[in-house]
Design an enzyme around this catalytic site. Sequence first.
Site, short mmCIF file in Angstrom:
data_model
loop_
_atom_site.label_atom_id
_atom_site.label_comp_id
_atom_site.label_asym_id
_atom_site.label_seq_id
_atom_site.Cartn_x
_atom_site.Cartn_y
_atom_site.Cartn_z
NE ARG A 1 1.28 2.87 10.32
CZ ARG A 1 0.10 2.52 9.82
NH1 ARG A 1 -0.17 1.24 9.59
NH2 ARG A 1 -0.82 3.42 9.57
CD GLU B 1 2.93 1.93 4.39
OE1 GLU B 1 3.87 2.57 4.86
OE2 GLU B 1 1.76 2.00 4.82
#
Length: 791
Positions: free
Chosen positions: A331, A734
């Site tokens: 990621r 997030e």
Amino acid sequence: MSDTIASPVAPDGLSPSALAEPTRNMKHESAVLHVTGRALYIDDLPEPKGLLHVVPGLSEKAHARIVSIDLAAVRALPGVVRVLTAQDIPGENQTSPVHANDEPLLAQDLVQHVGQPIFAVVATERAIARRAVKLARIVYEELPAILDIDSAKANGSAVVWRPLTMARGDVEPALAKAPRRLQGTLTIGGQEHFYLEGQVALAQPGEAGEMRLWSSTQHPSETQHLVASVLGLPHHLVTTEIRRMGGGFGGKESQANGCACLAALAASLTGQAAKMRLDRDDDMVITGKRHDFKVSYEVGFTDQGDILAVDMELAARCGWSADLSGPVTDRALFHADNAYFYPDVRFRSLALKTNTQSNTAFRGFGGPQGIIAAERLIEEIAHATGMDPLDVRLRNVYGTGERDVTPYHMVVEDSITDLVMTQLAERCDYRRRRQALRDFNSTSRTLRKGIALVPVKFGISFTATHYNQAGALVHVYTDGSVQVNHGGTEMGQGLHTKMVQIVRHEFALPAESVRITATTTGKVPNTSATAASSGADLNGMAVLDAVNQIKGRMVAFAAEKWQVPPEQIAFTQEGVRIGDEIVSFRDLVWQVYFARISLSASGFYKTPKISWDAATGRGRPFYYFAYGAACAEVTLDLLTGENTIDRVDILHDAGESLNPAIDIGQIEGAFVQGAGWLTTEELVWDGQGRLRTHAPSTYKIPACSDRPRIFNVTLLEDAPNREATIYRSKAVGEPPLCHGVAVLHALSDAIASLDAYRSCPSLDAPATPETLLRTIMRVQERVRRSDGASA
């Protein structure tokens, strides 16, 4: 949006408009319980009769063979019921969440970090168990320990996960042809989760081998599966339950499993309930952190600030086992472009094994580290060209046509970064303030001010495609009350509140008529972790599916009985409108029940459109992107390195927010957590691999006085999600943590004033006062050398 539903099941149930105002503004479903202290966490639950307490015995060495273990004195202490070792495990001595088989529950022959559990004491009192673990006598044969990224690279350390390369175009020729190019390195520190409720689990054995667990976990199904594996049981004999957590931030996605497994093992072997609750010090010593990274980069660009080519390696300290390091480093690569198009690009990850805690999921999951790397490139180019960093950002954002393909070959269909940055710059008067700060810096000797406006583009979905699914269970009772259960977990972020809102809205019910129950694998099986900002997206759609099934049955019954078309039936605040008649929800439910029609439904949802092939580094790993931007202004004391965040303005894209108050709260909290990570929170290990910042006395999270003096948070208006998410909302867990990056760059801007903004200060994170002073002195020395050469 009106308080009625035009049809029982809209074509997709996802009209691009907000919930009805009374529902949209619903307060947190546990708010009163929180503020009155009546919200129950696992350590608050009534203790079963004969409850035993479990405390782990930890390794004192970073890397060593276990020569011998003498536990006689431990067993002899009055109150000790049993001592657990690897030999006592009836099933698999393994708790790896990614099936890497590299994470034993209890070390047997080898320890690989200070704080690794070797044995566990089971005692009648927790204090007795804590005393007992100190009586163990363990002889070690020490082995060389690799503790940091530089040592790991220098010594050819193993990797805990396959390296990943994402590439588009031909980066080396593009760099060679670029009019200008530069290279550098960037160090990004880790972060402790510092949840208020530590790791804790309570296990209670039942009949026929059953085991019931109350675990502070973000991933109940994984906890269930690993406990079953350790005990040698099928999954259906183990049930995991969690009503709420006192914070998680990713630290309870996989790290909660050890506590649960040891508590369950103790309960299974003794036949008595057992609880394991870690002290803060033990918690910080045992559990993993946010990954720290070292990034090497090279960028080619034009005099006008256009990026032509980027080559980047992102190396991470992963710790002693794989844990979730592979997906985290993946990621990081997914977000190393942030909001910018790179014509020719190559990203490479390096997940390095070290003899430290096994680093794990943390809010953002590698994405923030990738974004910091992208923003360093912008900062470097801005200083090299003499441009405003905002103008460099605006020149390089994703657009349409040839400028819309990511390094992993996903087309960016909805880029609004330029819109968000432009709107925010106008709202906060960025350009005027930037000039005013430069004027201030030109005459100030000891204080310097800095400002930065930084965007975020954050991909939403699990990159492990199979996790993008969710289930829910909805019951309508004959008195018209509704009970909701789903696979997500509540850690304070308001997920349960949003699920209640969906049910209330669809049935047009008051808050007191809908009750959310504890997440349990006994009701919704095979759940995904509540992570990747996907909790509301996935579980909301599953809840909607269940509700729509029940509504469909109720409408079909009413249409037949009242002889009206289904489209003339609507659920309203006054009741269910059936043609020209209003029937109370309760009365209709009662009649449906007497007609022997089910008032319960299991809902399911899987995210569409997504795919990912790690072998080729290509695919569409994300359903959509969330966007935002933050402008931070700081004041830095050149003599001490102390600094203040004077003002922060945030404009964030939450689509059609399900609950603006909760979402703004999430953005505020995420920003503070992100700013803390990049400024005050520093993890320190000594040469023996011992974590020295293992308590609040040595690890500084942001306090109230560290918050911005002026803090303006606004949700982007008229920006429904283009994709068919729940009511066209967007994830908000997030992405806003990345707004803290603006503070790091504002501090860098303040330091850059020492060199008249001619060179990049190369400020690493965390920018603690010590790091800031070192950077200040480095820039001042550069200026002295430059002035001396000019003279």
